[in-house]
Structure formats: structure tokens, C-alpha cells
Design an enzyme around this catalytic site. Structure first.
Site, mmCIF file in Angstrom:
data_model
loop_
_atom_site.group_PDB
_atom_site.id
_atom_site.type_symbol
_atom_site.label_atom_id
_atom_site.label_comp_id
_atom_site.label_asym_id
_atom_site.label_seq_id
_atom_site.Cartn_x
_atom_site.Cartn_y
_atom_site.Cartn_z
ATOM 1 N N GLY A 86 0.800 -1.220 0.065
ATOM 2 C CA GLY A 86 0.060 -0.024 -0.088
ATOM 3 C C GLY A 86 0.837 1.341 0.070
ATOM 4 O O GLY A 86 2.419 1.155 0.017
ATOM 5 N N LYS A 109 4.051 11.575 -3.516
ATOM 6 C CA LYS A 109 4.737 10.753 -2.862
ATOM 7 C C LYS A 109 5.839 11.482 -2.060
ATOM 8 O O LYS A 109 6.232 12.530 -2.524
ATOM 9 C CB LYS A 109 5.718 9.947 -4.106
ATOM 10 C CG LYS A 109 6.485 8.938 -3.768
ATOM 11 C CD LYS A 109 6.680 8.012 -5.045
ATOM 12 C CE LYS A 109 7.642 6.911 -4.954
ATOM 13 N NZ LYS A 109 7.772 6.049 -6.273
ATOM 14 N N ASP A 121 9.118 6.089 7.142
ATOM 15 C CA ASP A 121 9.093 7.306 7.837
ATOM 16 C C ASP A 121 8.094 7.901 6.946
ATOM 17 O O ASP A 121 7.786 9.220 7.199
ATOM 18 C CB ASP A 121 10.351 8.148 7.985
ATOM 19 C CG ASP A 121 11.003 8.394 6.560
ATOM 20 O OD1 ASP A 121 10.486 8.078 5.625
ATOM 21 O OD2 ASP A 121 12.025 8.986 6.624
ATOM 22 N N GLY A 122 7.680 7.405 5.652
ATOM 23 C CA GLY A 122 6.503 8.314 5.073
ATOM 24 C C GLY A 122 7.091 9.104 4.137
ATOM 25 O O GLY A 122 6.481 10.015 3.475
ATOM 26 N N ARG A 172 2.683 13.627 -8.963
ATOM 27 C CA ARG A 172 2.812 12.909 -10.198
ATOM 28 C C ARG A 172 1.441 12.371 -10.875
ATOM 29 O O ARG A 172 0.450 12.365 -10.202
ATOM 30 C CB ARG A 172 3.768 11.498 -10.021
ATOM 31 C CG ARG A 172 3.190 10.466 -9.692
ATOM 32 C CD ARG A 172 4.150 9.118 -9.909
ATOM 33 N NE ARG A 172 3.459 8.117 -9.067
ATOM 34 C CZ ARG A 172 4.130 7.210 -8.529
ATOM 35 N NH1 ARG A 172 5.257 6.861 -8.774
ATOM 36 N NH2 ARG A 172 3.501 6.049 -7.990
ATOM 37 N N ASP A 248 4.019 -4.932 -7.463
ATOM 38 C CA ASP A 248 3.237 -3.475 -7.073
ATOM 39 C C ASP A 248 3.733 -2.272 -7.732
ATOM 40 O O ASP A 248 3.509 -1.288 -7.717
ATOM 41 C CB ASP A 248 3.441 -3.278 -5.483
ATOM 42 C CG ASP A 248 4.884 -3.402 -5.219
ATOM 43 O OD1 ASP A 248 5.686 -4.449 -5.407
ATOM 44 O OD2 ASP A 248 5.499 -2.556 -4.609
ATOM 45 N N ASN A 249 4.619 -2.827 -8.712
ATOM 46 C CA ASN A 249 5.348 -1.628 -9.453
ATOM 47 C C ASN A 249 5.085 -1.849 -10.985
ATOM 48 O O ASN A 249 5.515 -1.297 -11.998
ATOM 49 C CB ASN A 249 6.850 -1.498 -9.456
ATOM 50 C CG ASN A 249 7.322 -0.968 -7.933
ATOM 51 O OD1 ASN A 249 6.559 -0.215 -7.481
ATOM 52 N ND2 ASN A 249 8.330 -1.107 -7.629
ATOM 53 N N ASP A 258 6.988 4.055 -10.964
ATOM 54 C CA ASP A 258 7.825 3.672 -9.763
ATOM 55 C C ASP A 258 9.112 3.683 -10.187
ATOM 56 O O ASP A 258 9.820 2.606 -10.162
ATOM 57 C CB ASP A 258 7.082 2.726 -8.755
ATOM 58 C CG ASP A 258 6.183 3.110 -7.988
ATOM 59 O OD1 ASP A 258 5.931 4.546 -7.946
ATOM 60 O OD2 ASP A 258 5.555 2.112 -7.379
HETATM 61 P P1 AMP Z 1 8.714 1.234 -3.815
HETATM 62 O O1 AMP Z 1 10.259 0.635 -3.517
HETATM 63 O O2 AMP Z 1 8.985 2.863 -3.769
HETATM 64 O O3 AMP Z 1 7.791 0.736 -4.705
HETATM 65 O O4 AMP Z 1 8.113 0.781 -2.274
HETATM 66 C C1 AMP Z 1 7.314 -0.364 -1.837
HETATM 67 C C2 AMP Z 1 6.742 -0.316 -0.770
HETATM 68 O O5 AMP Z 1 7.555 0.398 0.331
HETATM 69 C C3 AMP Z 1 5.397 0.639 -0.815
HETATM 70 O O6 AMP Z 1 4.508 -0.157 -0.064
HETATM 71 C C4 AMP Z 1 5.834 2.164 -0.411
HETATM 72 O O7 AMP Z 1 4.581 2.664 0.097
HETATM 73 C C5 AMP Z 1 6.655 1.496 0.731
HETATM 74 N N1 AMP Z 1 7.717 2.488 1.155
HETATM 75 C C6 AMP Z 1 8.875 2.858 0.553
HETATM 76 N N2 AMP Z 1 9.528 3.844 1.155
HETATM 77 C C7 AMP Z 1 8.802 4.304 2.490
HETATM 78 C C8 AMP Z 1 9.132 5.063 3.326
HETATM 79 N N3 AMP Z 1 10.003 5.978 3.414
HETATM 80 N N4 AMP Z 1 8.015 5.219 4.260
HETATM 81 C C9 AMP Z 1 7.089 4.257 4.322
HETATM 82 N N5 AMP Z 1 6.898 3.535 3.370
HETATM 83 C C10 AMP Z 1 7.707 3.213 2.357
HETATM 84 MG MG MG Z 2 6.091 1.190 -5.709
#
Ligand code: AMP
Ligand code: MG
Length: 490
Positions: A86, A109, A121-122, A172, A248-249, A258
């Protein structure tokens, strides 16, 4: 103003696939880049976008007239299933309309923790968010379907990574954020009605013709398969390595999405990998078609109850659809590679064209030739100016044999050759985001100087033509860059 759609379809139709959520406030927002051409498509005045009112709207601090939500999805990451990923640092700000009436998502993002954040940390750092901007604009200019950055805003926060870094939010634009992982999340809830609603939503939004098909969900699976075959064949043609093709990507729309540890390959090598966490080479350049098919199989599994009431029969139907990906991909790939190699004479059989293309790819690997320069050098040969080609390929038996075979398949008439050469230059770029220049631009931007990034993007917007003073953008990384890695710690 952002032209929000009056019907927010995802939120209205797909309860169970999101949580209402609000973005964090940015203490001292500052626009780093604003995408004027994309803003124009959305009917947004770029001056307004950079104003305090525009920033508040695009960061969601001035709430839009509908709920903002964190989307739920699952996914296979490097082959391992996570039932709950998510939007851990992202939000769907809402669905907007372009001036020509298309519906797009505007998505944030780096907007703070959500219910899906797990240990994260979001937040997002300036560098990786600007990388999304650079790569999206490059792919768009190269003619690929892709998500694109509308604006990147520094938040004024410092975030903790391997060192303290300036934080940023990316807004985005995507035709949607439905992913293979969205279907996996719906399916693993065990609620077939939710899967059906999601599929109906995806069909209405991306593949409306499927609704008219007697087997709409099979038609949908086939349509996603074709869209992915097209996308990945385009990646292969330009030497692009996505780097994290987790389910998920992978967007249902067929847009590239992504961009984390992605890169354009320099020396043509099917094993090329740039991601520091991809130890097994799962997402190497040459693996991408097979991985796309693997991901489609995961999508197909989620659709089984919609394909047939008898599970065995549903599996048979799904398997056949997934197996068809290989043929569709081969066709898409070969037609792009034929165009790149000037093998456009329909009298050249597909098998001969494929053998010539494969011979060229093998030569680039054995001579350690840059993918972009190698393809671009071919048109010169047809114009009787072989200098660029000869500078790349040592004059040995293999090269001479390949060149003779290739030229036999190209019409001998000089004026026809000139026309074919022009056609090749229209599909073989001169400007791609060179890894060392992307890194240089991101490092400068992180330190506060945006000029190199702006100059780079200006060049990338004109991929097929030489420009004045573009010499430094043409060449692969200097020695010492071998083993270049990008990092997932985004
Ligand atoms: P990504 O590698 O960016 O495609 O992210 C994979 C998953 O990790 C997704 O569910 C993102 O929302 C989560 N995620 C990535 N970076 C963070 C972050 N800094 N804080 C919280 N969730 C993250
Ligand atoms: Mg992703």
C-alpha cells in the site's frame, strides 16, 4: 486551478481498497521543478502552480473537494509475497481531467506516514523524487507511456537516510495507480465481488472495449498483456532497465511507473543490473520480458473466479492467455528492433531480421559497445559515412560478416538508403539520461543548484536530434563508472 473530476471513481467505486488519509504539512515548501508542458495538458497555469496557492493545492494542504486516500495493494517483491504494502508514503490526491478530457490521477509521494507505512518514515528525499522527474520526462520524450512528475517540492524538512537529506514531495500524474498488486490485495481478501468491482473499474478506465466482449475479464487480461508487451518491448529497444519490476510496480494501464534504481544501459549486456539490492539479477535487462510475463501470471491468478466457475477450466483459460504474452512480445519487440536496424523491407523474413538483430546485439556485447551509440551509428553506414560505426566496432571478421549480412537485407538503392537512415534516426535516440549525468544533476540539486538538472532535462526532451553544445550529453560514463549502482533506499 486543478480541474478535479466531479466523480472520483476510485474512491466512489472501490471501498475496501483505500483508507482516507491526509498529507503531512510541509514546513517550508519550495518548488524545485514544475513541469510546464504537463501542467498545460491539465489546464493548469504554471505561474499559479508555483504560487503559494498552487503549492497548497498540489500538496493537498488546501484540501481538494473530495477525500484524499492511501491506496491498498499487495505485491511480490523480488518474488516474495507481501500481503499488505500500500501507499506507505504516498496518497491519491484525486482524479483530474486533462484539457482533452482524459482522466488522470494526481498522486503525492513523500507526503508522510500512512496506515501502510510499517517501519518507514513516509518521506522521500529530493534526489530520488527528481530522478522520477528526469526519467519520466526522458521516457515521455522517447514516446513511451509513462507516469510523469507535475512538480517536485522541497518540504524544508531534513530526513534521515544513510545521511541527513533534504525532503521532498513529488506530485505525479498517471493514467491511474491501479497495479497488479491492487488485484492481489483484492483477491487475497477472499472477496470475489471486490475483485470484480476492481476489474470493472479498470476496464471502464483503461480498456472500455473489453466491456463489450462476451468474455470481458479474459479480454481484460489479454489487453493488459498486450499493453505490457508493448511497454517492455520499448524498454528493451531503448536499453532501459526498470530495476524493480515487483508486481506492485507494474501498472494495469501499461504505463511505466515507480522509478527507483532504474538506469539506461550503456554497454549492451543482457545481464546488466544497476540496483544495489538485486543480487541475483532478477530484474536484469534481459530478464524483463520474462518477469513481465511472471507478473501477468500473478494478475491472472487473481482473476480466476471471474474467468470460469470451474477452477480447472479457469486455470486453463488463464494459462493460455499468459502464454500468449510471449508471442505478442516477440512481435512487438521484433518490429521495434527492425525499425532500429533499418530492416524495414517487408521482403526480409522475420527470422532473417531477428538473426541480424541478434547478431548486432551480440557484437555490441562482445565489443563492449554502448547500446545507444551502437544503434545510432548504423544510419551513418547507410549514408556512406561509416566513421561512427567503425570507431565503435573493431574491424574484425565477425564485424565484417555481420555488416555484409545486414547490408544484404537493406535495399541497395542509395536514395532509398537515405530515407531508411532518416527513419532509423527517428527511433534511435542520441540523448538518453546518462547515469553519470543524472547522478551529477541530482547531487547538484540536493546541494541547492538546479541548473544542471534543468539543462539535462532540456536535452532529454529532444532525444532524436543533435543540439548545439550537446557533446557532453552524448557519451557513456567515463572510466571508473563501471559497476554503477543505484540504490533502493529512496
Ligand atoms: P517502492 O520500493 O517505492 O515501490 O515501495 C515499496 C513499498 O514500500 C510501498 O508500499 C511503499 O509505500 C513502501 N515505502 C517505501 N519507502 C517508504 C517510506 N520511506 N516510508 C514508508 N513506506 C515506504
Ligand atoms: Mg512502488
Amino acid at each position: 486551478m486543478i480541474r478535479w473530476a466531479s466523480e472520483q471513481g476510485f474512491v466512489a467505486e472501490l471501498e475496501g481498497l483505500y483508507e482516507g488519509w491526509r498529507p503531512d504539512a510541509a514546513p517550508a515548501p519550495m518548488v524545485l521543478v514544475a513541469n510546464a508542458s504537463l501542467a498545460a495538458e491539465l489546464g493548469i497555469d504554471p505561474t499559479w502552480l508555483a504560487s503559494s496557492e498552487g503549492i497548497a493545492a498540489v500538496l493537498g494542504s488546501e484540501a481538494p473537494p473530495h477525500p484524499t486516500v492511501a491506496q491498498a495493494y499487495a505485491g511480490h517483491q523480488f518474488g516474495n509475497y507481501s500481503p499488505r504494502l500500500g501507499d506507505g508514503r504516498a496518497l491519491l490526491l484525486g482524479e483530474a481531467l486533462t484539457t482533452d478530457g482524459r482522466r488522470v490521477d494526481i498522486h503525492l509521494k513523500g507526503s508522510g506516514r500512512t496506515t501502510f507505512s510499517r517501519g518507514g518514515d513516509g518521506k522521500a528525499a529530493v534526489g530520488p523524487m527528481l530522478r522520477e522527474y528526469v526519467i519520466g520526462e526522458a521516457l515521455h520524450a522517447l514516446g513511451l507511456p509513462t507516469t510523469r512528475a507535475l512538480v517536485v517540492i522541497a518540504t524544508g524538512e531534513t530526513i534521515a537516510r544513510d545521511r541527513p537529506l533534504p525532503g521532498a514531495v513529488l506530485a505525479r500524474v498517471a493514467s491511474s495507480h491501479l497495479r497488479v498488486g491492487s488485484f492481489q490485495y483484492a483477491a487475497s481478501s477472499g472477496d470475489t465481488d471486490l475483485v470484480r468491482r476492481l476489474a470493472d473499474h479498470a476496464i471502464a478506465r483503461h480498456y472500455p472495449q473489453c466491456a463489450l466482449d462476451p468474455e470481458p475479464y479474459l479480454a481484460f487480461l489479454e489487453a493488459v498483456s498486450v499493453a505490457q508487451a508493448r511497454l517492455v518491448s520499448q524498454w528493451m529497444a531503448i536499453g532501459f532497465i526498470h530495476g524493480v519490476m515487483n508486481t506492485d510496480n507494474m501498472a494495469i494501464s501499461g504505463e511505466a511507473i515507480d522509478f527507483g534504481p532504474c538506469a539506461f544501459m550503456e554497454v549492451h549486456d543482457p545481464r546488466a543490473v544497476f540496483s544495489s539490492i538485486d543480487h541475483s539479477g532478477r530484474y536484469a535487462y534481459g530478464q524483463q520480458p520474462g518477469i513481465a510475463q511472471w507478473n501477468l501470471a500473478r494478475l491472472a491468478e487473481t482473476l480466476l473466479p471471474l474467468l470460469h466457475h470451474d477452477t480447472q477450466e479457469a486455470i486453463r483459460i488463464a494459462t493460455e492467455a499468459v502464454e500468449n504474452f510471449a508471442g505478442v512480445f516477440r512481435h512487438e519487440y521484433l518490429s521495434r528492433m527492425r525499425a532500429k536496424a533499418g530492416l524495414v523491407d517487408p521482403a526480409t523474413p522475420g527470422e532473417e531480421a531477428a538473426a541480424i538483430v541478434n547478431g548486432f546485439l551480440a557484437l555490441m556485447t562482445s565489443h563492449r559497445v554502448d547500446h545507444t551509440l551502437g544503434f545510432r551509428s548504423l544510419s551513418g553506414v547507410l549514408r556512406g559515412q561509416s566513421g561512427a560505426f567503425e570507431a565503435l566496432f573493431a574491424n574484425n571478421e565477425d564485424v565484417r560478416a555481420w555488416r555484409d549480412r545486414w547490408l544484404t537485407a537493406v535495399p541497395a538503392d542509395p536514395s532509398m538508403r537515405l530515407g531508411i537512415a532518416d527513419g532509423m534516426d527517428a527511433v534511435n535516440p542520441v540523448h538518453v539520461p546518462r547515469n553519470h549525468l543524472v547522478e551529477e544533476a541530482l547531487a547538484a540539486a540536493t546541494a541547492g543548484d538546479l541548473a544542471p538538472l534543468e539543462a539535462l532535462v532540456d536535452i532529454l526532451r529532444v532525444p532524436f536530434e543533435r543540439l548545439p553544445d550537446d557533446e557532453r550529453y552524448l557519451l557513456p560514463a567515463p572510466d571508473g563508472w563501471e559497476g554503477y549502482m543505484t540504490f533502493c533506499g529512496t
